[in-house]
Write an enzyme that holds these catalytic residues in place. Structure first.
Site, mmCIF file in Angstrom:
data_model
loop_
_atom_site.group_PDB
_atom_site.id
_atom_site.type_symbol
_atom_site.label_atom_id
_atom_site.label_comp_id
_atom_site.label_asym_id
_atom_site.label_seq_id
_atom_site.Cartn_x
_atom_site.Cartn_y
_atom_site.Cartn_z
ATOM 1 N N SER A 81 0.822 -1.197 0.000
ATOM 2 C CA SER A 81 0.000 0.000 0.000
ATOM 3 C C SER A 81 0.869 1.265 0.000
ATOM 4 O O SER A 81 1.660 1.472 -0.918
ATOM 5 C CB SER A 81 -0.960 -0.071 1.196
ATOM 6 N N HIS A 106 -2.964 -1.243 -4.019
ATOM 7 C CA HIS A 106 -4.423 -1.328 -4.031
ATOM 8 C C HIS A 106 -4.992 0.083 -4.019
ATOM 9 O O HIS A 106 -4.266 1.056 -3.795
ATOM 10 C CB HIS A 106 -4.963 -2.178 -2.885
#
Length: 182
Positions: A81, A106
């Protein structure tokens, strides 16, 4: 370890309000600034082992990395992330991953609450954040177009070390000779 110009960012990237321990991401930013002021010609090496966390706090750290005079090299172990964004934000040509590292991208996530208008406002803000992250990945060398990056990020998108380099989030694998002579 700051005397060796090595900084270690381990754990989640969250702001001081959300912390339950004594670590503060501002310390990493402050250390980068101090090391750059001490010697702007030698690289600062930021080691990242993070599951990600707050986009706002991560972007604040990226702004510091990109505005100090000293080059900031990044070395990734587990970069999920926002950790992946920090890895990619390092100085081009000096973004490293370990041979058995993993990276994950993501879409930004969060929670919303309030009335329908407030949820709509927060949704629009989340779309702006998504656009910013995709633009930064492209700027830093992601080899795919915007649509493909968004498709990859639609769900957790994991990459091994070779895939991380191939995607353009890192430049090289760490070897025994990577940091000799610094």
């Amino acid at each position: 370890l700051a005397t060796d110009r090595n900084l270690f960012l381990y754990g989640p990237i969250v702001g001081p309000i959300d912390r339950v321990d004594n670590w503060n991401p501002g310390f990493t930013a402050d250390s980068i600034i101090a090391l750059s002021l001490e010697d702007s010609t030698r690289p600062i090496i930021l080691h990242i082992d993070s599951p990600g966390g707050s986009v706002r706090d991560g972007l604040r750290l990226i702004d510091i990395m990109n505005t100090v005079d000293a080059p900031v090299w990044t070395v990734g172990s587990v970069c999920y992330s926002m950790g992946a964004m920090l890895l990619a934000a390092g100085e081009k040509g000096h973004r490293y991953v370990y041979p058995n590292s993993h990276t994950m991208l993501h879409l930004p996530s969060g929670t919303t609450r309030g009335d329908a208008k407030q949820v709509e406002i927060q949704s629009k803000e989340m779309q702006k954040v998504k656009k910013t992250l995709v633009e930064l990945l492209k700027e830093w060398g992601a080899v795919k177009d915007e649509r493909s990056i968004i498709k990859d990020m639609d769900r957790e998108f994991y990459l091994n070390s070779a895939e991380t380099v191939g995607y353009g989030l890192a430049d090289k694998l760490v070897t025994m000779d990577t940091f000799k002579g610094l």
